[in-house]
Design a protein around this motif. Structure first.
Motif, PDB file in Angstrom:
ATOM      1  N   UNK A  66     -78.179 -25.664 -22.937  1.00  0.00           N
ATOM      2  CA  UNK A  66     -77.345 -25.903 -24.114  1.00  0.00           C
ATOM      3  C   UNK A  66     -77.692 -24.934 -25.241  1.00  0.00           C
ATOM      4  N   UNK A  67     -78.998 -24.677 -25.448  1.00  0.00           N
ATOM      5  CA  UNK A  67     -79.403 -23.743 -26.491  1.00  0.00           C
ATOM      6  C   UNK A  67     -78.925 -22.327 -26.165  1.00  0.00           C
ATOM      7  N   UNK A  68     -78.986 -21.954 -24.905  1.00  0.00           N
ATOM      8  CA  UNK A  68     -78.494 -20.633 -24.504  1.00  0.00           C
ATOM      9  C   UNK A  68     -76.993 -20.525 -24.743  1.00  0.00           C
ATOM     10  N   UNK A  69     -76.268 -21.588 -24.414  1.00  0.00           N
ATOM     11  CA  UNK A  69     -74.824 -21.594 -24.639  1.00  0.00           C
ATOM     12  C   UNK A  69     -74.520 -21.525 -26.134  1.00  0.00           C
ATOM     13  N   UNK A  70     -75.301 -22.251 -26.936  1.00  0.00           N
ATOM     14  CA  UNK A  70     -75.112 -22.223 -28.382  1.00  0.00           C
ATOM     15  C   UNK A  70     -75.326 -20.811 -28.926  1.00  0.00           C
ATOM     16  N   UNK A  71     -76.364 -20.132 -28.450  1.00  0.00           N
ATOM     17  CA  UNK A  71     -76.608 -18.746 -28.891  1.00  0.00           C
ATOM     18  C   UNK A  71     -75.416 -17.844 -28.552  1.00  0.00           C
ATOM     19  N   UNK A  72     -74.874 -18.006 -27.366  1.00  0.00           N
ATOM     20  CA  UNK A  72     -73.720 -17.199 -26.960  1.00  0.00           C
ATOM     21  C   UNK A  72     -72.533 -17.484 -27.881  1.00  0.00           C
ATOM     22  N   UNK A  73     -72.266 -18.768 -28.144  1.00  0.00           N
ATOM     23  CA  UNK A  73     -71.127 -19.133 -28.996  1.00  0.00           C
ATOM     24  C   UNK A  73     -71.313 -18.659 -30.432  1.00  0.00           C
ATOM     25  N   UNK A  74     -72.538 -18.766 -30.952  1.00  0.00           N
ATOM     26  CA  UNK A  74     -72.796 -18.283 -32.312  1.00  0.00           C
ATOM     27  C   UNK A  74     -72.592 -16.771 -32.376  1.00  0.00           C
ATOM     28  N   UNK A  75     -73.058 -16.062 -31.346  1.00  0.00           N
ATOM     29  CA  UNK A  75     -72.854 -14.617 -31.298  1.00  0.00           C
ATOM     30  C   UNK A  75     -71.385 -14.238 -31.177  1.00  0.00           C
ATOM     31  N   UNK A  76     -70.630 -15.064 -30.493  1.00  0.00           N
ATOM     32  CA  UNK A  76     -69.204 -14.790 -30.281  1.00  0.00           C
ATOM     33  C   UNK A  76     -68.373 -15.158 -31.507  1.00  0.00           C
ATOM     34  N   UNK A  77     -68.787 -16.225 -32.218  1.00  0.00           N
ATOM     35  CA  UNK A  77     -68.034 -16.717 -33.373  1.00  0.00           C
ATOM     36  C   UNK A  77     -68.954 -16.912 -34.584  1.00  0.00           C
ATOM     37  N   UNK A  78     -69.556 -15.843 -35.099  1.00  0.00           N
ATOM     38  CA  UNK A  78     -70.527 -16.004 -36.183  1.00  0.00           C
ATOM     39  C   UNK A  78     -69.919 -16.566 -37.472  1.00  0.00           C
ATOM     40  N   UNK A  79     -68.691 -16.200 -37.786  1.00  0.00           N
ATOM     41  CA  UNK A  79     -68.071 -16.704 -39.014  1.00  0.00           C
ATOM     42  C   UNK A  79     -67.844 -18.217 -38.946  1.00  0.00           C
ATOM     43  N   UNK A  80     -67.405 -18.689 -37.808  1.00  0.00           N
ATOM     44  CA  UNK A  80     -67.190 -20.128 -37.627  1.00  0.00           C
ATOM     45  C   UNK A  80     -68.530 -20.853 -37.702  1.00  0.00           C
TER      46      UNK A  80
END
Length: 61
Positions: A31-45
């Motif tokens: 889950x933490x790895x997925x969160x890092x990917x999503x934050x990297x993909x959508x930093x503004x959100x």
């Protein structure tokens, strides 16, 4: 008690132990790895969501 009954009792005890034991392991790491990917993909959100959490009225309502 037959060996089959003992096995079922042992299995039930083991499953009960698993339910009562907090588990922080592979699923949390995934889950933490997925969160890092999503934050990297959508930093503004991600920034917007964190800013909303910091608002004083965030817990109201």
């Amino acid at each position: 008690m037959s060996s089959g009954d003992e096995l079922l009792r042992s299995l039930a005890e083991f499953q009960d132990l698993l339910r009562r034991t907090p588990f922080i392991g592979a699923s949390r790491i995934a889950e933490e790895a997925q969160l890092r990917v999503l934050i990297g993909k959508y930093p503004d959100v991600a920034r917007q969501m964190l800013a909303e959490l910091d608002r004083p009225d965030a817990g109201d309502g």
